[in-house]
Design a protein around this motif. Structure first.
Motif, PDB file in Angstrom:
ATOM      1  N   ASP A   4      -9.859  51.378 -52.159  1.00 34.27           N
ATOM      2  CA  ASP A   4      -9.325  51.052 -53.725  1.00 34.27           C
ATOM      3  C   ASP A   4     -10.827  51.672 -54.380  1.00 34.27           C
ATOM      4  N   PHE A   5     -10.399  52.515 -55.244  1.00 29.08           N
ATOM      5  CA  PHE A   5     -11.424  53.623 -55.952  1.00 29.08           C
ATOM      6  C   PHE A   5     -11.260  53.049 -57.348  1.00 29.08           C
ATOM      7  N   PRO A  10     -15.744  58.495 -59.872  1.00 28.76           N
ATOM      8  CA  PRO A  10     -16.774  59.357 -60.686  1.00 28.76           C
ATOM      9  C   PRO A  10     -16.120  60.144 -61.760  1.00 28.76           C
ATOM     10  N   THR A  11     -14.869  60.358 -61.679  1.00 23.44           N
ATOM     11  CA  THR A  11     -14.091  61.166 -62.749  1.00 23.44           C
ATOM     12  C   THR A  11     -13.000  60.284 -63.161  1.00 23.44           C
ATOM     13  N   GLU A  12     -12.767  60.519 -64.685  1.00 19.30           N
ATOM     14  CA  GLU A  12     -11.733  60.000 -65.365  1.00 19.30           C
ATOM     15  C   GLU A  12     -10.463  60.770 -65.347  1.00 19.30           C
ATOM     16  N   LEU A  13      -9.270  60.373 -64.841  1.00 20.35           N
ATOM     17  CA  LEU A  13      -8.117  60.914 -64.809  1.00 20.35           C
ATOM     18  C   LEU A  13      -7.395  60.714 -65.966  1.00 20.35           C
ATOM     19  N   LYS A  14      -6.793  61.614 -66.748  1.00 19.21           N
ATOM     20  CA  LYS A  14      -6.127  61.693 -68.048  1.00 19.21           C
ATOM     21  C   LYS A  14      -4.779  62.522 -67.915  1.00 19.21           C
ATOM     22  N   VAL A  87      -2.649  57.796 -54.294  1.00 22.84           N
ATOM     23  CA  VAL A  87      -2.406  59.008 -53.070  1.00 22.84           C
ATOM     24  C   VAL A  87      -2.242  58.415 -51.740  1.00 22.84           C
ATOM     25  N   MET A  88      -1.373  59.018 -51.153  1.00 24.90           N
ATOM     26  CA  MET A  88      -0.830  58.479 -49.698  1.00 24.90           C
ATOM     27  C   MET A  88      -0.744  59.883 -48.763  1.00 24.90           C
ATOM     28  N   MET A  89      -1.375  59.913 -47.701  1.00 29.52           N
ATOM     29  CA  MET A  89      -1.364  60.528 -46.825  1.00 29.52           C
ATOM     30  C   MET A  89      -0.983  60.090 -45.467  1.00 29.52           C
ATOM     31  N   ILE A 110      -4.492  55.643 -47.442  1.00 30.00           N
ATOM     32  CA  ILE A 110      -4.003  55.371 -48.958  1.00 30.00           C
ATOM     33  C   ILE A 110      -5.226  55.200 -49.851  1.00 30.00           C
ATOM     34  N   GLU A 111      -5.210  55.899 -51.155  1.00 28.79           N
ATOM     35  CA  GLU A 111      -6.474  55.922 -51.780  1.00 28.79           C
ATOM     36  C   GLU A 111      -5.704  55.381 -53.279  1.00 28.79           C
ATOM     37  N   ASP A 112      -6.159  54.334 -54.027  1.00 25.04           N
ATOM     38  CA  ASP A 112      -5.957  54.009 -55.389  1.00 25.04           C
ATOM     39  C   ASP A 112      -6.997  54.386 -56.213  1.00 25.04           C
TER      40      ASP A 112
END
Length: 213
Positions: A4-5, A10-14, A87-89, A110-112
């Motif tokens: 869970d990120f 570090p980066t803002e996703l828009k 994001v799922m792998m 899995i990463e959120d």
């Protein structure tokens, strides 16, 4: 595993309504490499799940080896603010089924992340991508091109990937032949078409477009 990120990325996703953004996903392995099936979900209506129409933002369509790239698409959402991106792998050998939004599986990750939905402006006005893009010349290319990164010093250990429009990687260069901060790419064995070039260096990815005639 699950990471869970949402509170530490570090980066803002828009993201903007009805837009397409380039996405590049790079799997990592402790040992042997395997086929992986990636999917990316975004909770565009902010209702706490990923089951609504349009919330599957990226699906390459099949499992594959190595780096995966393509276009992440957004629907015509009308509500702005913070939301969740997943994001799922999932391990994809032996015809394993594709991952679903809230599935548990044995092999993969899995990463959120947090994402900001913006209902005004545009991706170009807010500069969604890196402010610095690879400069590639001559265009269209025939048997070779030069590429550089204006204002940025390129390291020899940077990695270059070349993808076709289906997201298939057609070329990888791990040691760059630098000459006055430009590097040479042979395109003699690449079929005519349009390609995405990515340069990965110091946890940053810079992008450019190549046209081969």
């Amino acid at each position: 595993g699950f990471q869970d990120f949402t509170g530490s990325q570090p980066t803002e996703l828009k993201f903007y309504p009805l837009s397409n953004q380039t996405i590049v996903l790079t799997p990592g392995f402790l040992g042997a490499e395997y086929k992986e099936y990636f999917k990316v979900y975004i909770d565009f209506n902010q209702d706490g799940d990923f089951f609504d129409d349009g919330e599957l933002a990226f699906d390459p369509g099949f499992a594959q080896h190595g780096v995966v790239s393509g276009e992440l698409s957004t629907p015509a959402f009308t509500q702005g603010g913070l939301t969740r991106m997943r994001v799922m792998m999932k391990y994809g050998e032996n015809n394993q089924p594709a991952p679903t939004a809230c599935e548990s599986f044995t092999y993969g990750q899995i990463e959120d992340y947090c994402a900001t939905l913006l209902t005004s402006g545009s991706p170009t006005s807010d500069n969604f991508e890196s402010k610095t893009k690879l400069r590639i010349y001559p265009q269209p290319a025939q048997n070779w091109v030069w590429a550089d990164l204006p204002g940025v010093q390129i390291e020899e250990n940077a990695t270059i990937h070349l993808f076709d429009l289906s997201g298939k990687m057609v070329l990888e260069i791990k040691t760059l032949p630098l000459r006055k901060q430009a590097f040479y790419i042979s395109t003699e064995d690449i079929p005519p078409g349009v390609y995405l070039i990515t340069l990965q260096m110091d946890n940053q990815i810079f992008r450019g477009k190549l046209i081969k005639e």
